[in-house]
Structure formats: C-alpha cells, structure tokens
Scaffold this motif. Structure first.
Motif, PDB file in Angstrom:
ATOM      1  N   VAL A   1      -6.577   2.623 110.976  1.00  0.00           N
ATOM      2  CA  VAL A   1      -5.992   2.315 112.277  1.00  0.00           C
ATOM      3  C   VAL A   1      -6.742   3.125 113.330  1.00  0.00           C
ATOM      4  O   VAL A   1      -6.910   4.340 113.184  1.00  0.00           O
ATOM      5  CB  VAL A   1      -4.491   2.664 112.304  1.00  0.00           C
ATOM      6  CG1 VAL A   1      -3.880   2.310 113.655  1.00  0.00           C
ATOM      7  CG2 VAL A   1      -3.751   1.951 111.178  1.00  0.00           C
ATOM      8  N   PRO A   2      -7.252   2.499 114.392  1.00  0.00           N
ATOM      9  CA  PRO A   2      -8.101   3.213 115.357  1.00  0.00           C
ATOM     10  C   PRO A   2      -7.362   4.380 116.020  1.00  0.00           C
ATOM     11  O   PRO A   2      -6.131   4.405 116.071  1.00  0.00           O
ATOM     12  CB  PRO A   2      -8.441   2.128 116.393  1.00  0.00           C
ATOM     13  CG  PRO A   2      -8.233   0.841 115.681  1.00  0.00           C
ATOM     14  CD  PRO A   2      -7.118   1.072 114.713  1.00  0.00           C
ATOM     15  N   PRO A   3      -8.114   5.353 116.546  1.00  0.00           N
ATOM     16  CA  PRO A   3      -7.478   6.443 117.286  1.00  0.00           C
ATOM     17  C   PRO A   3      -6.606   5.894 118.419  1.00  0.00           C
ATOM     18  O   PRO A   3      -7.054   5.037 119.185  1.00  0.00           O
ATOM     19  CB  PRO A   3      -8.674   7.229 117.843  1.00  0.00           C
ATOM     20  CG  PRO A   3      -9.816   6.873 116.954  1.00  0.00           C
ATOM     21  CD  PRO A   3      -9.579   5.468 116.501  1.00  0.00           C
ATOM     22  N   HIS A   4      -5.385   6.374 118.480  1.00  0.00           N
ATOM     23  CA  HIS A   4      -4.416   5.943 119.495  1.00  0.00           C
ATOM     24  C   HIS A   4      -4.141   4.440 119.408  1.00  0.00           C
ATOM     25  O   HIS A   4      -3.683   3.831 120.378  1.00  0.00           O
ATOM     26  CB  HIS A   4      -4.889   6.296 120.905  1.00  0.00           C
ATOM     27  CG  HIS A   4      -5.160   7.751 121.099  1.00  0.00           C
ATOM     28  ND1 HIS A   4      -5.696   8.264 122.261  1.00  0.00           N
ATOM     29  CD2 HIS A   4      -4.977   8.820 120.275  1.00  0.00           C
ATOM     30  CE1 HIS A   4      -5.833   9.576 122.143  1.00  0.00           C
ATOM     31  NE2 HIS A   4      -5.399   9.939 120.935  1.00  0.00           N
ATOM     32  N   GLY A   5      -4.426   3.868 118.245  1.00  0.00           N
ATOM     33  CA  GLY A   5      -4.226   2.429 118.056  1.00  0.00           C
ATOM     34  C   GLY A   5      -2.879   2.116 117.437  1.00  0.00           C
ATOM     35  O   GLY A   5      -2.083   3.012 117.100  1.00  0.00           O
ATOM     36  N   ILE A   6      -2.632   0.831 117.257  1.00  0.00           N
ATOM     37  CA  ILE A   6      -1.326   0.394 116.781  1.00  0.00           C
ATOM     38  C   ILE A   6      -1.476  -0.804 115.849  1.00  0.00           C
ATOM     39  O   ILE A   6      -2.440  -1.585 115.966  1.00  0.00           O
ATOM     40  CB  ILE A   6      -0.413   0.026 117.975  1.00  0.00           C
ATOM     41  CG1 ILE A   6       1.063   0.155 117.604  1.00  0.00           C
ATOM     42  CG2 ILE A   6      -0.753  -1.352 118.542  1.00  0.00           C
ATOM     43  CD1 ILE A   6       1.978   0.301 118.805  1.00  0.00           C
ATOM     44  N   VAL A   7      -0.543  -0.924 114.929  1.00  0.00           N
ATOM     45  CA  VAL A   7      -0.439  -2.093 114.059  1.00  0.00           C
ATOM     46  C   VAL A   7       0.953  -2.670 114.251  1.00  0.00           C
ATOM     47  O   VAL A   7       1.948  -1.928 114.229  1.00  0.00           O
ATOM     48  CB  VAL A   7      -0.665  -1.721 112.581  1.00  0.00           C
ATOM     49  CG1 VAL A   7      -0.410  -2.916 111.681  1.00  0.00           C
ATOM     50  CG2 VAL A   7      -2.068  -1.175 112.381  1.00  0.00           C
ATOM     51  N   ALA A   8       1.042  -3.971 114.459  1.00  0.00           N
ATOM     52  CA  ALA A   8       2.334  -4.646 114.609  1.00  0.00           C
ATOM     53  C   ALA A   8       2.412  -5.755 113.571  1.00  0.00           C
ATOM     54  O   ALA A   8       1.533  -6.619 113.507  1.00  0.00           O
ATOM     55  CB  ALA A   8       2.489  -5.228 116.014  1.00  0.00           C
ATOM     56  N   LEU A   9       3.451  -5.715 112.749  1.00  0.00           N
ATOM     57  CA  LEU A   9       3.585  -6.642 111.632  1.00  0.00           C
ATOM     58  C   LEU A   9       4.944  -7.326 111.656  1.00  0.00           C
ATOM     59  O   LEU A   9       5.938  -6.745 112.093  1.00  0.00           O
ATOM     60  CB  LEU A   9       3.464  -5.888 110.303  1.00  0.00           C
ATOM     61  CG  LEU A   9       2.249  -5.000 110.098  1.00  0.00           C
ATOM     62  CD1 LEU A   9       2.435  -4.138 108.870  1.00  0.00           C
ATOM     63  CD2 LEU A   9       0.982  -5.852 109.980  1.00  0.00           C
ATOM     64  N   LEU A  10       4.976  -8.556 111.171  1.00  0.00           N
ATOM     65  CA  LEU A  10       6.229  -9.258 110.925  1.00  0.00           C
ATOM     66  C   LEU A  10       6.278  -9.584 109.441  1.00  0.00           C
ATOM     67  O   LEU A  10       5.444 -10.326 108.931  1.00  0.00           O
ATOM     68  CB  LEU A  10       6.323 -10.539 111.755  1.00  0.00           C
ATOM     69  CG  LEU A  10       7.613 -11.345 111.576  1.00  0.00           C
ATOM     70  CD1 LEU A  10       8.821 -10.553 112.053  1.00  0.00           C
ATOM     71  CD2 LEU A  10       7.528 -12.680 112.306  1.00  0.00           C
ATOM     72  N   LEU A  11       7.249  -9.004 108.743  1.00  0.00           N
ATOM     73  CA  LEU A  11       7.416  -9.238 107.309  1.00  0.00           C
ATOM     74  C   LEU A  11       8.567 -10.197 107.077  1.00  0.00           C
ATOM     75  O   LEU A  11       9.659 -10.020 107.630  1.00  0.00           O
ATOM     76  CB  LEU A  11       7.674  -7.919 106.574  1.00  0.00           C
ATOM     77  CG  LEU A  11       6.417  -7.177 106.066  1.00  0.00           C
ATOM     78  CD1 LEU A  11       5.510  -6.797 107.218  1.00  0.00           C
ATOM     79  CD2 LEU A  11       6.809  -5.960 105.240  1.00  0.00           C
ATOM     80  N   LYS A  12       8.308 -11.223 106.256  1.00  0.00           N
ATOM     81  CA  LYS A  12       9.321 -12.222 105.935  1.00  0.00           C
ATOM     82  C   LYS A  12       9.580 -12.227 104.432  1.00  0.00           C
ATOM     83  O   LYS A  12       8.645 -12.141 103.631  1.00  0.00           O
ATOM     84  CB  LYS A  12       8.872 -13.618 106.388  1.00  0.00           C
ATOM     85  CG  LYS A  12       8.689 -13.753 107.889  1.00  0.00           C
ATOM     86  CD  LYS A  12       8.308 -15.174 108.257  1.00  0.00           C
ATOM     87  CE  LYS A  12       8.121 -15.328 109.764  1.00  0.00           C
ATOM     88  NZ  LYS A  12       7.781 -16.723 110.140  1.00  0.00           N
ATOM     89  N   ASP A  13      10.835 -12.345 104.059  1.00  0.00           N
ATOM     90  CA  ASP A  13      11.213 -12.364 102.655  1.00  0.00           C
ATOM     91  C   ASP A  13      10.514 -13.515 101.933  1.00  0.00           C
ATOM     92  O   ASP A  13      10.569 -14.670 102.366  1.00  0.00           O
ATOM     93  CB  ASP A  13      12.732 -12.503 102.542  1.00  0.00           C
ATOM     94  CG  ASP A  13      13.244 -12.228 101.143  1.00  0.00           C
ATOM     95  OD1 ASP A  13      12.772 -12.897 100.202  1.00  0.00           O
ATOM     96  OD2 ASP A  13      14.125 -11.365 101.000  1.00  0.00           O
TER      97      ASP A  13
END
Length: 437
Positions: free
Chosen positions: A397-409
């Motif tokens: 994950v890049p410096p000061h970066g973010i990951v946004a995920l949507l998990l579905k069953d």
C-alpha cells in the motif's frame, strides 16, 4: 498521544448509538450526506455572481452533477458590511448586483440546490454581519432569496451577560427559526453547524442540524488529514441518517500546488466518504485536473457515502501501528470496516511514509460471519480480486495511501481448514478441549 480506556470508550459509543438515532433532525431533507461545492477553500472572499454561476455550469459540464453533487454553496463575504436601516442583511451590491434571488433562479434552473452562510455571533469570521438576535429575520431573508441550505459558523460570540446560554442555545435559536420559516414557505432547510467541536457538538448536534463540524479547518497538508481522521475515529457512532460528523471540506489539491500527493488525495476523499461526512468540493473547478476529477467522481466510493439503506460510518476494528484506542494525530487507526447494503466495507489506511503490506483476519470486523468466504471488490481499481478465506492481505500500500474494499458473502469456506477457527486461540471443542493451532 494518550490512551482512552476501553470501558469509557464503549460507554461513549453506546451513548452515541442510542441518542443520535432517536434525536436526529428528520425534517425530510439531508437524510444522506450532502454532496456539492463550497466557495471558501478555493476563493475565500474573492467571490461574485459570475464566479458562482460559472462554478455551477462547470459542475454540470464536468459531470459532477451527474455523479450526485447537487449543492452550490456560497461561504463567507457575500453580504454588505452593514445591515439596511430596516435591519436586513443584504447581498454585496457590487459583486452580487443582480441579487441573490436572481442568482438562485439561474442555478436552480441548472438543476442544483443552493447554500448560504451566516454566523451565530455578531459577525461572521470574515467580519460581515452575523445572525445573533436576527435569527428569524435572516432565516426569512435566506428563504426569500431562494436558498436551500445554511452553513452556520461560530465567530464573534456575544458576551455571556448577553447570551446567558452556551453554544447549544445559540444554535437552537437558528434551528428554531429555520423550522418556523420552513413551515411557512413549505421548504425545509439543510442546516450545517460549523461549531468546530469545542462543546462536544457530536453529542447534541443531531437534535438541531443535519451535520456538525467536529474539528477546526482543514488544510492541504497530510498532517491535517490524519489529525481529523484520528479525532473522528472516536466519534463514528454519532453518524447516521439525517445527522453526521462533518470533517470539513474536500481539499483534493496535490503535487505542484504545495498540497497533497495523489495518493493522499485519494485517502482524503475515501476516508471522508466512507465515514459518511458531507462531501463539499473546495477546489477551483476551472483548473481541476483529470486525476482529481476522477477521484471526486468515483461512483463506487460515492455509492457507499450515499447508501440509502445503511447510514452509519465505518469504524476502526484495529488501530495498527498503535495499541487500540490510542489517539495519535499523525498515525490514526489503520484498519476500518462498516456495513453497506451490498456487503461489508473495509478501509485500510497506510499512515507510514513508506509502502506497507497490511493484513487482517476477516472476523476482526464485527460484520463478517465466521466460517464463510467472501468475494473481494476493490473500489479504486474497480476490479474483482478473487475470494478471501479467513484473511486478507493488501500488498505494498503506497505511503499515505488507502485501500477500499467491498466484501460480499460467497458461501461456506472450504471444508477441512486447519485450525477449525479463524481465531485459533479461541477455538474450543464442545468437550472443552482447545483445538487451536
């Protein structure tokens, strides 16, 4: 840096959860976070009717309106420095020579709603007339001008011997005035409390308005973003339908302008959106880059912010660098999750100055069911990234970066996994035997 006791924090979270939902100002507007534009960060007092109308036209032509941004809000400095002899507040007669009513008609014709600014004291923060002791008069004026939204600031407070009340009382006066005028004109206002959080506004703001500022003004420095995220990480349960923490405007200014990097701008927008803050753009739209426009128009992120079924914010499930419940302005919580109508949202924030690999056990989130596997959707790459079983790892994950995920069953996890529990040290047979790793 300080440590908040777990028991005290849980008591506060329970109080937020019960009181905010029960006392939210449900007057038919602002069920969801407001999306729009505000003039202050880009222009401060350098505003006039031509600029406001051009901004609305740009929001339409750039596709921001189609993405859901519906408010064009004028901040401070719009009025004459003195009220009229009759006591009315009026627009600057040079910079808004056609009148606010005319300007609102033009912007409404483009399909937008409009917002205006005032203050709970004698003067606004820039020294223009405030609304203290003129709340009903000014609310009527704003309605007559055609506005739909009021941002209400907290400068130039009268002496205690005059008010005989605290901030709740001063904001109550305008909240009551807006309700009275709204009833008479058949149009309710969106009411934004710009109170800065000094008197625990997150505890009472929902009774009076639709959003409330929890901190001071945002800047274009990374440290400003992390401080705001850190502070709000302890207040997430105050946000729900019709009332929410306002983390201040979206200042997506990056490299070359003395501000945020591209990754920091993504983190800024993602954290604000997933924490269900209002999203008010504060960038000069005539100079906006395709990269920033792409951030602001990310439909998968905006869909979480505007979720019609789930009104609550993401919350930390693990702090990461620091022990859980640690307040640290430069290294706030890193691992967050929340509910969405279509699954569970995860937000991973790398607060380090170097790339980081970030891993978590799925059931660390209270919204994940043990013994199930989950499909993974990346909300920034817009890709389906396979299936997560028990754990997930985001590489580099890049410096000061973010990951946004949507998990579905995606059904039961594969049979025969060892140990029998994803949290091995809690795994116990019905006969009492520990069967962990």
């Amino acid at each position: 840096m300080f440590l908040i006791s777990l028991s005290a924090a849980l008591i506060c979270l329970i109080a937020f959860t019960t009181s905010n939902t029960a006392n939210a100002l449900n007057n038919g507007v602002a069920k969801l976070p407001v999306l729009g534009y505000n003039t202050w960060n880009a222009y401060q007092c350098n505003i006039d009717e031509g600029l406001i109308l051009q901004t609305a036209q740009l929001m339409k032509s750039l596709g921001l309106q189609a993405s859901g941004y519906e408010f064009v809000n004028i901040d401070d400095c719009w009025a004459e420095k003195n009220r009229t002899a009759a006591g009315d507040i009026i627009e600057d007669q040079v910079r808004f020579k056609s009148g606010m009513k005319w300007l609102n008609q033009q912007i409404h014709a483009l399909g937008f709603k409009t917002g205006i600014y005032s203050d709970s004291g004698w003067f606004t923060c820039a020294g223009y007339p405030g609304s203290y002791s003129n709340e009903l008069r000014d609310a009527q004026t704003f309605a007559d001008m055609g506005f739909d939204y009021l941002k209400y600031d907290n400068c130039a407070i009268p002496y205690d011997s005059i008010t005989r009340e605290g901030e709740v009382g001063r904001y109550q006066r305008m909240s009551d005035a807006l309700a009275q005028v709204g009833k008479s004109v058949g149009r309710n206002f969106v009411f934004s409390l710009c109170e800065w959080g000094w008197t625990q506004v997150w505890m009472w703001g929902a009774q009076l308005g639709h959003s409330w500022r929890t901190t001071g003004d945002i800047s274009t420095q990374w440290e400003s973003l992390t401080a705001i995220i850190n502070f709000n990480s302890f207040l997430t349960q105050a946000t729900n339908f019709y009332g929410r923490n306002d983390m201040d405007m979206v200042r997506n200014i990056f490299s070359g302008n003395g501000g945020l990097t591209f990754e920091e701008a993504k983190s800024h927008f993602t954290a604000w959106a997933l924490m269900k803050s209002p999203l008010l753009i504060g960038t000069n739209l005539s100079a906006i880059t395709p990269e920033i426009l792409g951030i602001l128009k990310n439909q998968e992120i905006l869909a979480i912010n505007q979720d019609p079924v789930i009104g609550t914010s993401v919350s930390p499930f693990r702090w990461g660098i620091n022990a859980d419940w640690t307040s640290n302005d430069t290294h706030p919580a890193q691992f967050w999750s929340g509910q969405a109508q279509s699954g569970t949202v995860f937000m991973l924030l790398n607060t380090l100055d170097v790339p980081s690999t970030m891993s978590f056990n799925l059931t660390e989130s209270p919204f994940i069911r043990a013994g199930r596997q989950y499909s993974v959707r990346d909300l920034w790459t817009h890709t389906d990234n396979g299936t997560a079983v028990r754990n997930f790892t985001a590489e580099n994950v890049p410096p000061h970066g973010i990951v946004a995920l949507l998990l579905k069953d995606a059904g039961d996890e594969p049979a025969g996994l060892y140990p029998a529990c994803s949290v091995w040290f809690q795994c116990t047979d019905k006969n009492g035997t520990n069967v962990g790793g």
